[in-house]
Design an enzyme around this catalytic site. Sequence first.
Site, PDB file in Angstrom:
ATOM      1  N   HIS A  20      15.194  72.723  42.469  1.00 16.87           N
ATOM      2  CA  HIS A  20      15.811  71.401  42.408  1.00 16.87           C
ATOM      3  C   HIS A  20      16.373  70.959  43.753  1.00 16.87           C
ATOM      4  O   HIS A  20      16.986  71.726  44.467  1.00 16.87           O
ATOM      5  CB  HIS A  20      16.936  71.424  41.365  1.00 16.87           C
ATOM      6  CG  HIS A  20      17.646  70.119  41.200  1.00 16.87           C
ATOM      7  ND1 HIS A  20      19.013  69.991  41.299  1.00 16.87           N
ATOM      8  CD2 HIS A  20      17.175  68.873  40.940  1.00 16.87           C
ATOM      9  CE1 HIS A  20      19.356  68.734  41.093  1.00 16.87           C
ATOM     10  NE2 HIS A  20      18.255  68.035  40.879  1.00 16.87           N
ATOM     11  N   GLU A  47      11.257  70.099  43.593  1.00 22.80           N
ATOM     12  CA  GLU A  47      11.563  68.682  43.393  1.00 22.80           C
ATOM     13  C   GLU A  47      12.241  68.173  44.645  1.00 22.80           C
ATOM     14  O   GLU A  47      13.151  68.817  45.175  1.00 22.80           O
ATOM     15  CB  GLU A  47      12.472  68.500  42.178  1.00 22.80           C
ATOM     16  CG  GLU A  47      12.828  67.046  41.882  1.00 22.80           C
ATOM     17  CD  GLU A  47      14.297  66.737  42.147  1.00 22.80           C
ATOM     18  OE1 GLU A  47      14.768  65.694  41.666  1.00 22.80           O
ATOM     19  OE2 GLU A  47      14.973  67.523  42.848  1.00 22.80           O
ATOM     20  N   ASP A  77      13.804  64.589  46.575  1.00 22.54           N
ATOM     21  CA  ASP A  77      14.259  63.207  46.416  1.00 22.54           C
ATOM     22  C   ASP A  77      13.682  62.336  47.526  1.00 22.54           C
ATOM     23  O   ASP A  77      13.614  62.758  48.684  1.00 22.54           O
ATOM     24  CB  ASP A  77      15.783  63.144  46.461  1.00 22.54           C
ATOM     25  CG  ASP A  77      16.422  63.996  45.374  1.00 22.54           C
ATOM     26  OD1 ASP A  77      16.261  63.640  44.193  1.00 22.54           O
ATOM     27  OD2 ASP A  77      17.065  65.008  45.702  1.00 22.54           O
ATOM     28  N   HIS A 102      19.305  62.963  48.632  1.00 22.18           N
ATOM     29  CA  HIS A 102      19.908  62.690  47.332  1.00 22.18           C
ATOM     30  C   HIS A 102      21.226  61.949  47.476  1.00 22.18           C
ATOM     31  O   HIS A 102      21.419  60.886  46.909  1.00 22.18           O
ATOM     32  CB  HIS A 102      20.120  63.994  46.560  1.00 22.18           C
ATOM     33  CG  HIS A 102      20.538  63.794  45.134  1.00 22.18           C
ATOM     34  ND1 HIS A 102      21.803  63.349  44.773  1.00 22.18           N
ATOM     35  CD2 HIS A 102      19.857  63.972  43.972  1.00 22.18           C
ATOM     36  CE1 HIS A 102      21.881  63.264  43.464  1.00 22.18           C
ATOM     37  NE2 HIS A 102      20.709  63.634  42.948  1.00 22.18           N
ATOM     38  N   ASP A 143      11.018  62.851  43.312  1.00 19.78           N
ATOM     39  CA  ASP A 143      11.985  62.061  42.550  1.00 19.78           C
ATOM     40  C   ASP A 143      12.224  60.770  43.324  1.00 19.78           C
ATOM     41  O   ASP A 143      13.004  60.728  44.276  1.00 19.78           O
ATOM     42  CB  ASP A 143      13.275  62.859  42.381  1.00 19.78           C
ATOM     43  CG  ASP A 143      14.282  62.173  41.477  1.00 19.78           C
ATOM     44  OD1 ASP A 143      14.038  61.014  41.073  1.00 19.78           O
ATOM     45  OD2 ASP A 143      15.332  62.772  41.186  1.00 19.78           O
TER      46      ASP A 143
END
Length: 306
Positions: free
Chosen positions: A38, A58, A60, A74, A118
């Site tokens: 993450h 993942e 951003d 993020h 994301d």
Amino acid sequence: MLPYIALILVCWSVLSQAAQTDVEGRADKRRPIWIMGHMVNAIAQIDEFVNLGANSIETDVSFDDNANPEYTYHGVPCDCGRSCLKWENFNDFLKGLRSATTPGNAKYQAKLILVVFDLKTGSLYDNQANEAGKKLAKNLLKHYWNNGNNGGRAYIVLSIPDLNHYPLIKGFKDQLTQDGHPELMDKVGHDFSGNDAIGDVGNAYKKAGISGHVWQSDGITNCLLRGLDRVKQAIANRDSGNGFINKVYYWTVDKRATTRDALDAGVDGVMTNYPDVITDVLNESAYKNKFRVASYEDNPWETFKK
């Protein structure tokens, strides 16, 4: 004569072992699991998370006012226990990611097989979504896929938080087609990450003209609790035989108990700040005969059949 016989025996042994491995791989009925690291927003974090056991990450992606993908960032707030401020210029990150996912590169990580972008489209107006998709495609084509010439091999999931931004998908596809590489859509999947009603998500895909390559996410920050009701709805759609979902992942999963609950529900992926925790659970006696870590040979767009 003896050296020739020895050589034949060695070759036969190698071929037999390879055949056995192939049969065992095809006979493996365990569900493949994608362990998604993450919030991997700095190039150095790619190795960090893969070395902890992640086979996917993942990342951003923020956009500027003109719908250009700008940073892998993020910002605050983010998950408890994490630094929210790591970042790279988007194209620099793509180059680092390409190195990590290109066989033969000195920085190649064979285990890294899938990347979830994301997409932070909340900063955009609805009418910018198509343009954002086009610009995202151009950047990926140049800096990740190397204009179709031995670029990164990882599968890509475009994760969109707002159902109204479904035109991003069409813009992305149209741009790759215009630039002469429609085949790269074979490496691209989709996700709507806003925890919307499953039926509403399905309608958004119909508007986008999408069938297949669908991951469905569900989750919340690790600072808060969330049940598995919607996860189970997504899994029911996936397993119905006529649903639109191919894979389901749950986020953010940091605890062993939560990992077990998610696996028991039947997810295909878990997004986590601690990949080693997920790996440990997968190796437990109750799970190691039911699940395995996905490899590059596992199709991330294919619904798993028991």
